[in-house]
Motif scaffolding. Sequence first.
Motif, short mmCIF file in Angstrom:
data_model
loop_
_atom_site.label_atom_id
_atom_site.label_comp_id
_atom_site.label_asym_id
_atom_site.label_seq_id
_atom_site.Cartn_x
_atom_site.Cartn_y
_atom_site.Cartn_z
N CYS A 1 -14.31 -0.53 -6.23
CA CYS A 1 -13.84 -1.75 -6.49
C CYS A 1 -14.49 -2.25 -7.62
O CYS A 1 -14.09 -3.31 -8.68
CB CYS A 1 -13.48 -2.78 -5.44
N GLN B 1 -2.94 -0.35 -5.01
CA GLN B 1 -3.51 -0.75 -4.16
C GLN B 1 -4.72 -0.24 -3.38
O GLN B 1 -4.80 1.33 -3.54
CB GLN B 1 -2.39 -0.76 -2.94
N VAL B 2 -5.64 -1.05 -3.19
CA VAL B 2 -6.98 0.65 -2.42
C VAL B 2 -6.82 -1.06 -1.60
O VAL B 2 -7.69 -2.43 -1.65
CB VAL B 2 -8.13 -0.15 -3.43
N ASP B 3 -6.74 -0.44 -0.20
CA ASP B 3 -7.51 -1.45 0.96
C ASP B 3 -8.34 -0.07 1.74
O ASP B 3 -8.87 0.88 1.12
CB ASP B 3 -5.98 -1.26 1.61
N PRO B 4 -8.91 -0.72 2.77
CA PRO B 4 -10.54 -0.31 3.58
C PRO B 4 -9.49 1.02 3.91
O PRO B 4 -10.40 1.84 4.03
CB PRO B 4 -10.08 -0.72 4.99
N ARG B 5 -8.10 1.98 3.93
CA ARG B 5 -8.40 2.86 4.83
C ARG B 5 -8.14 4.31 2.68
O ARG B 5 -8.17 5.42 3.25
CB ARG B 5 -7.09 3.29 5.31
N GLU C 1 5.70 -1.31 4.46
CA GLU C 1 4.61 -1.96 3.18
C GLU C 1 5.55 -1.71 2.35
O GLU C 1 5.23 -2.01 1.10
CB GLU C 1 3.41 -0.65 4.09
N TYR D 1 6.36 -2.91 -1.68
CA TYR D 1 6.07 -3.36 -2.78
C TYR D 1 7.48 -3.01 -3.64
O TYR D 1 7.52 -4.22 -4.54
CB TYR D 1 5.35 -2.09 -3.22
N ARG E 1 -0.53 7.20 0.93
CA ARG E 1 -2.22 6.31 0.36
C ARG E 1 -3.25 8.46 1.18
O ARG E 1 -2.66 7.86 1.88
CB ARG E 1 -2.71 5.99 1.95
N ASP F 1 -10.70 3.93 9.49
CA ASP F 1 -11.14 2.62 9.14
C ASP F 1 -12.70 2.55 9.10
O ASP F 1 -12.36 1.34 8.53
CB ASP F 1 -10.40 1.59 10.43
#
Length: 235
Positions: free
Chosen positions: A41, A79-83, A131, A135, A193, A224
């Motif tokens: 990020c 998207q970049v998420d915690p997973r 999800e 989007y 993902r 996670d």
Amino acid sequence: MADAIIQPTPDKIKVLPHEQYITKDHLTPNNAPPSPLDQFCTWFKEAVEGGQVKEAEAMSLSTASPLGIPSARIVLLKQVDPRGFVFFTNYTSRKSQEILANPHAALVFYWREVHRSVRVVGRVEKLTAEENDEYFQSRPIGSRLGAWASRQSQVISEEYLDSRLHKLQERFGIPDGQGDGVVPTPEFWGGWRVIPDEVEFWSGKPSRLHDRVRYLRTEETLDDTPIWKIERLSP
């Protein structure tokens, strides 16, 4: 970085050396953050600041068949998420069919303008219907109609897309393909993902003595809350 010099010969094209890669920062395991997603990020934000990198979200996605035959294409990170890293596509496409049969993939980002690259290897999971819908409904009306019209990766006739798009515009009551009509999310379309098990950050340096820092997920850690081993690789 200057353009490569091409020297043609009767039976080959020879690419001669060009200018050196130069980055001001120095990435090491000692100054890298504990999570590769945090490091990504940071680099991604720096790449897009001031328009330094055009379409920084473009990434090479590599998949493989159950026999190990690879294929690669450019897709867009959404998207970049915690997973992990998320992209969207048609679930009947070649990439999706290969992921369903062999749920592993690799990503590569190359940001030429800032002499940086990121490589990701990991497992792949489907996004939830919620999800996908969130989007899909944020996309322009033309893109929503296009998702319905395309039978991605299938052989089609020259007239197929125009004819199918026209029928879909009539079906959803959007004759000119404009406006805010209701176009539902197709069941055959959605997101994937990539959950990283390995992430490498490459930073260009003179004489090809590049910085290479790799994150490896330690065994038996949760998706996670992963624990990462951070190493420096030889250029």
